[in-house]
Design a protein around this motif. Structure first.
Motif, PDB file in Angstrom:
ATOM      1  N   ARG A  21      -9.448  -0.386  -1.807  1.00 47.79           N
ATOM      2  CA  ARG A  21      -8.344   0.515  -1.031  1.00 47.79           C
ATOM      3  C   ARG A  21      -9.045   1.423  -0.424  1.00 47.79           C
ATOM      4  O   ARG A  21     -10.118   2.218  -1.179  1.00 47.79           O
TER       5      ARG A  21
ATOM      6  N   TRP B  53      -9.259   0.053   8.185  1.00 53.82           N
ATOM      7  CA  TRP B  53      -8.245  -0.800   7.341  1.00 53.82           C
ATOM      8  C   TRP B  53      -7.129  -1.438   8.216  1.00 53.82           C
ATOM      9  O   TRP B  53      -6.258  -0.570   8.450  1.00 53.82           O
TER      10      TRP B  53
ATOM     11  N   PRO C  40       0.784  -1.414   0.007  1.00 52.77           N
ATOM     12  CA  PRO C  40       0.008   0.009   0.180  1.00 52.77           C
ATOM     13  C   PRO C  40       0.737   1.195  -0.002  1.00 52.77           C
ATOM     14  O   PRO C  40       0.514   2.200  -0.747  1.00 52.77           O
TER      15      PRO C  40
END
Length: 490
Positions: A405, A473, A381
């Motif tokens: 995402r 997340w 990421p």
């Protein structure tokens, strides 16, 4: 016979051109080499004298070179920078004659027929070239002869000058390798006892042609002038500029703007005819006292419409000091890029408005201060994006739509949780959260093949919907047990 045309050719060979260029940019002390990847291994591409003195040679693998010489400093070769530097040297060499070409990756060839007397003679010209290039940090060897092949052979084997009409005699004692024939062919000729070019000249041509093909004889004939070997100088890139000389000086802003408008119309017509668009423009205003003022602007996207470009100069023109008057205006497109025709429509108009806004803001704060996110091919990421200039013409790459995402991404932050499964409750940023739903895991492994910074361990990512309304997340690291928050879905 082509050898009696009276031509005089200069061959400038840079035996260590790539390493010389690299050391000019950033000098180092001691053994130095450039490496280039062949297949799956890095090998030595170019060495400086200190590295050669240690017994290193071209083609040696990088691992072997480091074993032989632990103090060796190595950088990767930059072939594009080498080509750009050689092109710059070609333009520099135009000071000596109008016919200059690039010969391979490390040499220049000049046709100085009728030009040597401008320096004095051929020896003085050769000395001047040597001094200037040596002072610039380049190792150089120069040969002068009637043909390119002969001059090139002299540069590689015995730098010097062959008198007019004496190319055959000058080549006779040089090794056959000076003709730059393939190494396998040179080895085969030496096994036959042919080691010098003179031996090759004395040998019967028919057996040579049968065994080595016509290529060997053609190389020899071009060096002797029996076959033509034309020099093909590279064409100079087109320059996009227009000029207006005024019969009477002007000083009013309205007059300067009117003159600029006329120049823009002419320049944009030329750009449109050649399928180009301007990315950077420079207006030069020459005053009657000889002074000149430059008004540069940079554009966020290629443009060639005069009505759109003219207002962008308004702010800068207000700062111009006309003095006792301006008698000449020159407008030049410093940077141009290909601009394909676009179909007009809603999307095109919207894009034009965005680019016009970027240009207006850029003229005030600088285009380099306008940044955007550029997608990077990485599934880690924090490595999947980079900041790039918003006006960059090379906009490539898109972010994948799946897996999803978070819109907000930040540096991983630890949370207070110890279980290997998604925690039912956890604390983050001094706030308590309760898990309502957990979706996952998505396992992401380190990119062992990449040199970029990467995660130090496996990560199992989960999408956590909390009862408090935040959608976070989180990821878990199995090797070093721990939970971290890295993003938030909106």
């Amino acid at each position: 016979m082509f050898g009696g045309t009276g031509r005089r050719i200069v061959s400038i060979w840079f035996p260590r051109f790539p390493s010389d260029r690299a050391l000019r940019a950033r000098a180092v002390e001691g053994p130095f080499a450039l490496s280039l990847r062949h297949g799956n291994a890095d090998g030595l591409y170019c060495l400086n004298p200190a590295a050669e003195a240690l017994g290193l040679h071209l083609g040696l693998s990088l691992s072997e070179a480091r074993a032989f010489a632990p103090s060796l400093i190595v950088r990767p070769a930059d072939l594009a920078a080498d080509r750009a530097q050689l092109a710059a040297l070609r333009r520099w060499a135009l000071r000596y004659c109008p016919w200059v070409g690039v010969a391979g990756r490390d040499a220049l060839v000049l046709d100085i027929t009728g030009a040597a007397h401008l320096i004095g003679d051929e020896a003085m010209m050769r000395g001047d070239i040597m001094r200037r290039l040596t002072r610039a940090g380049f190792t150089v060897r120069i040969g002068i002869a009637d043909t390119h092949g002969a001059a090139r052979a002299l540069a590689h084997a015995a730098p010097g000058i062959a008198a007019a009409g004496q190319s055959r005699a000058a080549l006779a004692d040089l090794p056959i390798a000076a003709l730059l024939i393939p190494p396998q062919m040179d080895t085969s000729l030496q096994r036959l006892g042919l080691r010098k070019i003179g031996d090759l000249l004395a040998a019967p041509r028919a057996p040579l042609a049968r065994r080595f093909g016509q290529e060997l004889l053609d190389i020899l004939d071009r060096a002797l002038g029996d076959l033509p070997d034309p020099i093909m100088p590279e064409a100079e890139p087109p320059r996009y500029g227009v000029r207006m000389t005024l019969p009477e000086p002007i000083g009013l802003l309205s007059d300067v703007t009117a003159g600029l408008d006329r120049l823009l119309i002419r320049l944009c017509e030329t750009l449109r005819a050649r399928g180009m668009g301007a990315r950077s423009l420079r207006l030069t205003l020459r005053r009657v006292d000889g002074a000149a003022q430059h008004v540069p602007i940079r554009l966020a996207a290629p443009m060639r419409e005069a009505p759109r470009i003219l207002p962008l100069f308004a702010r800068a023109l207000e700062q111009v000091d006309a003095g006792f008057g301006i008698d000449q205006l020159r407008l030049e497109a410093d940077v141009v890029t290909p601009m394909a025709p676009l179909q007009l429509g809603t999307s095109a108009a919207s894009t034009d408005r965005v680019e016009a806004l970027m240009t207006r803001i850029g003229t005030r704060i600088g285009l380099e201060n306008l940044r955007r996110f550029q997608p990077i091919d990485s599934h880690i990421p924090e490595n999947s994006f980079a900041l790039a200039p918003a006006s960059d013409a090379q906009r490539q790459g898109v972010w994948p739509g799946r897996p999803a995402r978070p819109l907000i991404l930040f540096t991983p932050e630890p949370v207070a949780a110890n279980s290997a499964t998604p925690p039912a409750a956890f604390h983050w940023r001094r706030m308590g959260f309760t898990t309502a739903r957990a979706t996952g895991p998505e396992r992401i492994a380190p990119e062992w093949w990449s040199t970029a910074p990467k995660a130090g361990a496996l990560r199992d990512y989960w999408r956590i919907d909390t009862r408090e309304g935040r959608r976070l997340w989180l990821f878990y690291t199995p090797q070093n047990p721990g939970w971290f928050v890295q993003g938030e879905f909106l």
